[in-house]
Motif scaffolding. Sequence first.
Motif, PDB file in Angstrom:
ATOM      1  N   ASP A  84       0.018 -15.440  -8.351  1.00 24.07           N
ATOM      2  CA  ASP A  84       1.228 -16.165  -7.948  1.00 24.07           C
ATOM      3  C   ASP A  84       2.127 -15.433  -8.365  1.00 24.07           C
ATOM      4  O   ASP A  84       3.300 -16.020  -7.974  1.00 24.07           O
ATOM      5  CB  ASP A  84       1.253 -17.416  -8.477  1.00 24.07           C
ATOM      6  CG  ASP A  84       0.055 -18.537  -7.855  1.00 24.07           C
ATOM      7  OD1 ASP A  84      -0.261 -18.160  -6.901  1.00 24.07           O
ATOM      8  OD2 ASP A  84      -0.244 -19.385  -8.563  1.00 24.07           O
ATOM      9  N   HIS A  85       2.173 -14.573  -9.267  1.00 22.66           N
ATOM     10  CA  HIS A  85       3.459 -13.785  -9.797  1.00 22.66           C
ATOM     11  C   HIS A  85       3.729 -12.284  -9.353  1.00 22.66           C
ATOM     12  O   HIS A  85       4.767 -12.047  -9.065  1.00 22.66           O
ATOM     13  CB  HIS A  85       3.364 -13.890 -11.369  1.00 22.66           C
ATOM     14  CG  HIS A  85       3.132 -15.146 -11.948  1.00 22.66           C
ATOM     15  ND1 HIS A  85       4.116 -16.105 -11.638  1.00 22.66           N
ATOM     16  CD2 HIS A  85       2.159 -15.762 -12.324  1.00 22.66           C
ATOM     17  CE1 HIS A  85       3.591 -17.151 -12.257  1.00 22.66           C
ATOM     18  NE2 HIS A  85       2.541 -16.879 -12.581  1.00 22.66           N
ATOM     19  N   GLU A  86       2.506 -11.608  -9.072  1.00 21.22           N
ATOM     20  CA  GLU A  86       2.787 -10.265  -8.539  1.00 21.22           C
ATOM     21  C   GLU A  86       1.917  -9.871  -7.552  1.00 21.22           C
ATOM     22  O   GLU A  86       0.569 -10.559  -7.749  1.00 21.22           O
ATOM     23  CB  GLU A  86       3.194  -9.217  -9.789  1.00 21.22           C
ATOM     24  CG  GLU A  86       1.559  -9.097 -10.531  1.00 21.22           C
ATOM     25  CD  GLU A  86       1.645  -7.901 -11.634  1.00 21.22           C
ATOM     26  OE1 GLU A  86       2.631  -7.767 -12.101  1.00 21.22           O
ATOM     27  OE2 GLU A  86       0.559  -7.348 -12.070  1.00 21.22           O
ATOM     28  N   ALA A  87       1.976  -8.688  -7.093  1.00 26.19           N
ATOM     29  CA  ALA A  87       1.013  -8.302  -6.141  1.00 26.19           C
ATOM     30  C   ALA A  87       1.150  -6.780  -5.641  1.00 26.19           C
ATOM     31  O   ALA A  87       2.197  -6.165  -5.908  1.00 26.19           O
ATOM     32  CB  ALA A  87       1.138  -9.134  -4.689  1.00 26.19           C
TER      33      ALA A  87
ATOM     34  N   ARG B 246      -6.363 -12.747  -6.458  1.00 28.09           N
ATOM     35  CA  ARG B 246      -6.942 -12.988  -5.097  1.00 28.09           C
ATOM     36  C   ARG B 246      -6.699 -12.018  -3.976  1.00 28.09           C
ATOM     37  O   ARG B 246      -5.731 -11.107  -4.077  1.00 28.09           O
ATOM     38  CB  ARG B 246      -6.644 -14.304  -4.755  1.00 28.09           C
ATOM     39  CG  ARG B 246      -5.197 -14.640  -4.463  1.00 28.09           C
ATOM     40  CD  ARG B 246      -4.906 -16.182  -4.193  1.00 28.09           C
ATOM     41  NE  ARG B 246      -3.331 -16.331  -3.689  1.00 28.09           N
ATOM     42  CZ  ARG B 246      -2.306 -16.380  -4.726  1.00 28.09           C
ATOM     43  NH1 ARG B 246      -2.820 -16.604  -5.903  1.00 28.09           N
ATOM     44  NH2 ARG B 246      -0.958 -16.676  -4.287  1.00 28.09           N
ATOM     45  N   ILE B 247      -7.591 -12.128  -3.016  1.00 28.92           N
ATOM     46  CA  ILE B 247      -7.354 -11.200  -1.992  1.00 28.92           C
ATOM     47  C   ILE B 247      -6.712 -11.773  -0.799  1.00 28.92           C
ATOM     48  O   ILE B 247      -7.201 -12.937  -0.152  1.00 28.92           O
ATOM     49  CB  ILE B 247      -8.470 -10.403  -1.500  1.00 28.92           C
ATOM     50  CG1 ILE B 247      -8.978  -9.449  -2.577  1.00 28.92           C
ATOM     51  CG2 ILE B 247      -8.386  -9.314  -0.246  1.00 28.92           C
ATOM     52  CD1 ILE B 247     -10.579  -8.800  -2.488  1.00 28.92           C
TER      53      ILE B 247
ATOM     54  N   VAL C 167      -2.539  -1.335  18.674  1.00 28.18           N
ATOM     55  CA  VAL C 167      -3.438  -1.659  17.496  1.00 28.18           C
ATOM     56  C   VAL C 167      -3.070  -2.859  16.814  1.00 28.18           C
ATOM     57  O   VAL C 167      -1.987  -2.969  16.945  1.00 28.18           O
ATOM     58  CB  VAL C 167      -3.790  -0.615  16.644  1.00 28.18           C
ATOM     59  CG1 VAL C 167      -4.482   0.811  17.229  1.00 28.18           C
ATOM     60  CG2 VAL C 167      -2.292  -0.006  16.060  1.00 28.18           C
ATOM     61  N   ASP C 168      -4.243  -3.425  16.243  1.00 28.86           N
ATOM     62  CA  ASP C 168      -3.964  -4.648  15.368  1.00 28.86           C
ATOM     63  C   ASP C 168      -4.357  -3.967  13.909  1.00 28.86           C
ATOM     64  O   ASP C 168      -5.557  -3.415  13.854  1.00 28.86           O
ATOM     65  CB  ASP C 168      -4.741  -5.880  15.690  1.00 28.86           C
ATOM     66  CG  ASP C 168      -4.149  -6.664  17.200  1.00 28.86           C
ATOM     67  OD1 ASP C 168      -2.909  -6.433  17.161  1.00 28.86           O
ATOM     68  OD2 ASP C 168      -5.067  -6.874  17.565  1.00 28.86           O
ATOM     69  N   ASN C 169      -3.597  -4.099  12.772  1.00 36.99           N
ATOM     70  CA  ASN C 169      -4.038  -3.649  11.619  1.00 36.99           C
ATOM     71  C   ASN C 169      -4.215  -4.664  10.436  1.00 36.99           C
ATOM     72  O   ASN C 169      -3.521  -5.707  10.569  1.00 36.99           O
ATOM     73  CB  ASN C 169      -2.853  -2.705  10.970  1.00 36.99           C
ATOM     74  CG  ASN C 169      -2.807  -1.327  11.678  1.00 36.99           C
ATOM     75  OD1 ASN C 169      -2.682  -1.243  12.868  1.00 36.99           O
ATOM     76  ND2 ASN C 169      -3.067  -0.466  10.939  1.00 36.99           N
ATOM     77  N   ASN C 170      -5.140  -4.497   9.584  1.00 39.95           N
ATOM     78  CA  ASN C 170      -5.232  -5.499   8.408  1.00 39.95           C
ATOM     79  C   ASN C 170      -4.165  -4.788   7.268  1.00 39.95           C
ATOM     80  O   ASN C 170      -4.477  -3.694   6.829  1.00 39.95           O
ATOM     81  CB  ASN C 170      -6.733  -5.368   8.031  1.00 39.95           C
ATOM     82  CG  ASN C 170      -7.372  -6.009   8.893  1.00 39.95           C
ATOM     83  OD1 ASN C 170      -7.218  -6.931   9.652  1.00 39.95           O
ATOM     84  ND2 ASN C 170      -8.774  -5.463   8.890  1.00 39.95           N
ATOM     85  N   VAL C 171      -3.332  -5.784   6.820  1.00 43.71           N
ATOM     86  CA  VAL C 171      -2.768  -5.358   5.635  1.00 43.71           C
ATOM     87  C   VAL C 171      -3.371  -6.203   4.385  1.00 43.71           C
ATOM     88  O   VAL C 171      -3.328  -7.678   4.705  1.00 43.71           O
ATOM     89  CB  VAL C 171      -1.224  -5.877   5.797  1.00 43.71           C
ATOM     90  CG1 VAL C 171      -0.293  -5.714   4.410  1.00 43.71           C
ATOM     91  CG2 VAL C 171      -0.646  -5.289   6.950  1.00 43.71           C
ATOM     92  N   TRP C 172      -3.644  -5.808   3.654  1.00 45.33           N
ATOM     93  CA  TRP C 172      -3.993  -6.381   2.528  1.00 45.33           C
ATOM     94  C   TRP C 172      -3.448  -6.600   1.217  1.00 45.33           C
ATOM     95  O   TRP C 172      -2.649  -5.704   1.071  1.00 45.33           O
ATOM     96  CB  TRP C 172      -5.473  -5.807   1.837  1.00 45.33           C
ATOM     97  CG  TRP C 172      -6.671  -5.667   3.138  1.00 45.33           C
ATOM     98  CD1 TRP C 172      -7.026  -4.559   3.673  1.00 45.33           C
ATOM     99  CD2 TRP C 172      -7.467  -6.469   3.478  1.00 45.33           C
ATOM    100  NE1 TRP C 172      -7.916  -4.827   4.560  1.00 45.33           N
ATOM    101  CE2 TRP C 172      -8.334  -6.174   4.432  1.00 45.33           C
ATOM    102  CE3 TRP C 172      -7.673  -7.792   3.046  1.00 45.33           C
ATOM    103  CZ2 TRP C 172      -9.267  -6.778   5.027  1.00 45.33           C
ATOM    104  CZ3 TRP C 172      -8.917  -8.647   3.611  1.00 45.33           C
ATOM    105  CH2 TRP C 172      -9.466  -8.058   4.474  1.00 45.33           C
ATOM    106  N   ILE C 173      -3.143  -7.976   0.703  1.00 43.49           N
ATOM    107  CA  ILE C 173      -2.398  -8.310  -0.338  1.00 43.49           C
ATOM    108  C   ILE C 173      -3.257  -8.748  -1.437  1.00 43.49           C
ATOM    109  O   ILE C 173      -4.011  -9.395  -1.162  1.00 43.49           O
ATOM    110  CB  ILE C 173      -1.425  -9.269   0.003  1.00 43.49           C
ATOM    111  CG1 ILE C 173      -0.479  -8.950   1.016  1.00 43.49           C
ATOM    112  CG2 ILE C 173      -0.484  -9.506  -1.309  1.00 43.49           C
ATOM    113  CD1 ILE C 173       0.329 -10.004   1.588  1.00 43.49           C
ATOM    114  N   VAL C 174      -2.914  -7.923  -2.544  1.00 43.35           N
ATOM    115  CA  VAL C 174      -3.755  -8.277  -4.039  1.00 43.35           C
ATOM    116  C   VAL C 174      -2.843  -8.809  -4.848  1.00 43.35           C
ATOM    117  O   VAL C 174      -2.208  -7.875  -5.406  1.00 43.35           O
ATOM    118  CB  VAL C 174      -4.936  -7.114  -4.354  1.00 43.35           C
ATOM    119  CG1 VAL C 174      -5.732  -7.406  -5.376  1.00 43.35           C
ATOM    120  CG2 VAL C 174      -5.637  -6.520  -3.116  1.00 43.35           C
TER     121      VAL C 174
END
Length: 209
Positions: free
Chosen positions: A33-36, A4-5, A23-30
């Motif tokens: 439940d176990h790793e990213a 999931r994103i 600035v405001d930045n988007n940090v994306w986590i992909v």
Amino acid sequence: MTARIERLVTSGQFTLDGGTWDVDNNVWIVGDDHEAIVIDAAHDADAIARAVGDRRLTAIVCTHAHNDHIDAAPALADRTGAVIWLHPDDLPLWRMTHPDRDPDRLLVEDQVIEAAGADLTVLHTPGHAPGAICLYDPGLGAVFTGDTLFQGGPGATGRSFSHFPTIVDSIRDKLLTLPPETKVLTGHGDSTTIGAEAPHLEEWIKRGH
């Protein structure tokens, strides 16, 4: 479990060519439940680590090396053991922010970064920065564009290390060839789709920069 994103917004400053901007930045986590993996560790290693939680963080992928996208990367890597990835063409920019700490690995075109079953393909998209990259996964139906493509147009090219004709070529050749329904997950601001941005390319070319 399907990857999931998640989106985290962090705040700080962008500095280049003697100027500084908030600035405001988007940090994306992909991940699952176990790793990213984290795409662009911006400003706040503590906030990013909290968002990752107890998952194993395997990689920190930098879409480019402007300071606002990489300033928290070494601290987050030291804290989690994650590997920092950057395209080699952005090493000069990286070293402006982190002169004593190089990235761990160097990205290449068509490389695949795996995250909890997601397969993110590296697309080298110079223009905003020489080593700018995007990450595309058809399974997620998304491309992470950093500062190459935003809602309403290409990333800025008015500062050092950037070039407007190059970013237009990158967008035309690497991004507008993706399916129109592909979600465009950007480095700042709201998301869009490839289909929504495609009609504007000729306008960008005529407008210049």
